[in-house]
Design a protein around this motif. Sequence first.
Motif: not given
Length: 421
Positions: A29, A35, A43, A48, A52-54, A56, A59, A155, A160-161
């Motif tokens: 992270k 950040r 971001e 995703s 971590y961003h699953r 949202k 997305l 992305d 984080e992705n």
Amino acid sequence: MSRRDPLIVQIDNKLGDLPSIHSTCSICKVPSRLRHVNERAFEPEILSIGPYHRGKDKLKMMEEHKKRYLQKLLQRRGERSVSEYVTAMIGVEAEARKFYDQSVSLGQDEFVEMLLLDGCFIVELIRKYNNIPGVSGEDDPVFEVPWILSCVETDTMLLENQLPFFVLQKLFTKTSGQNEKDFFGMALKFCKQIFRGLGNHRILDNGCNHLLDMLYHAGYQPPDSTESPKDNDWYFIRNAKELQEAGIKFKKREGSTRLLFDVDFLENGTIEIPCLKIDDRTESLFRNLVTYEQCSRRKHLYVTDYITLMDCLINNQEDVQILRHSEIIENGLGDDGKVCILFNNLGKNVIHSRRHHFYYNKVFDGAKEHCNRKRNIWMAKLKHDYFNSPWALLSFLAAVALLLFTLAQTVFTVMPYFQKD
């Protein structure tokens, strides 16, 4: 004490529940101090990958594309069930979790589903990039709508992705055809298409943790030496204009094998820097590479050091113009001021390399030694004032000729008086 104090039991239990520090942890992270400088750079726009961003809302569009990619993969292979692949992902689940720096809250079923859908999407995306027979980007909105493809590319390079590379390799191996063997080479080609100009440096195919890590190593070459800096102000040199006024020249470093970060100072007072092509996603790529480096245990922070170098050289638009005219920078942003702001902000809240591990010690020392020689500054001023145009050169030569003519006339005038004596 005849019985254990509840406080002792409580603390012992907390210590026992501490997660181990995994050496494989490499998908971090982003720290808040980095950040907050530019949150958008970290971001995902539409895609995703990983936990971590699953989930949202913004997305969710790409979740349908992930399912379609998996569906077409099964159809191409004549299979009706994902059973074999789910079993394979269950087998790697525990190891995959170790790559993330925080405890992932997803249960086994959701985590395995994420590995399968996200992993197959990335593997198929890389196949399409490499024009593998039978895998086409035709009738695929991801490839046919330019803005979608551009966002997907960016992305996939966010810290984080990421998915562990060994998971991608596992899925590729289980779904590959007879003519598909070098997934590492295919993935490397994909990375270099996103960040052009990294060079043709060969990297080991067993040492990459994920796609961003692959991109990182594609631009890295261990330094030839670890010479210590020669003064206390080791992390600073003058900006491009001041260096130019001191007689230092800037030149684009040529060669197909040259790496983007392969900067050199030559004995003739020239700094050679490979060309950097700057566009709308350059900031995001650099910020994620720098953050990945800052979160690692590496001694040589070569991307951070490159940002330090460019931040020193660029103080204003005039510095950018000098580097642009030297073909060191290709400005796709259109405004030199934006390039200046980019590099002046990239180093904010970043921890610099330790003194003895700085990647550009030789360059900094060479530039400082050149600037400390007054003769170099005098010669540079002479060239700037009298040799910066053909007319200035002609005027200078005419003045010198007139001076010599006057001197000769004076000598011939006084010579008879000395001869009489």
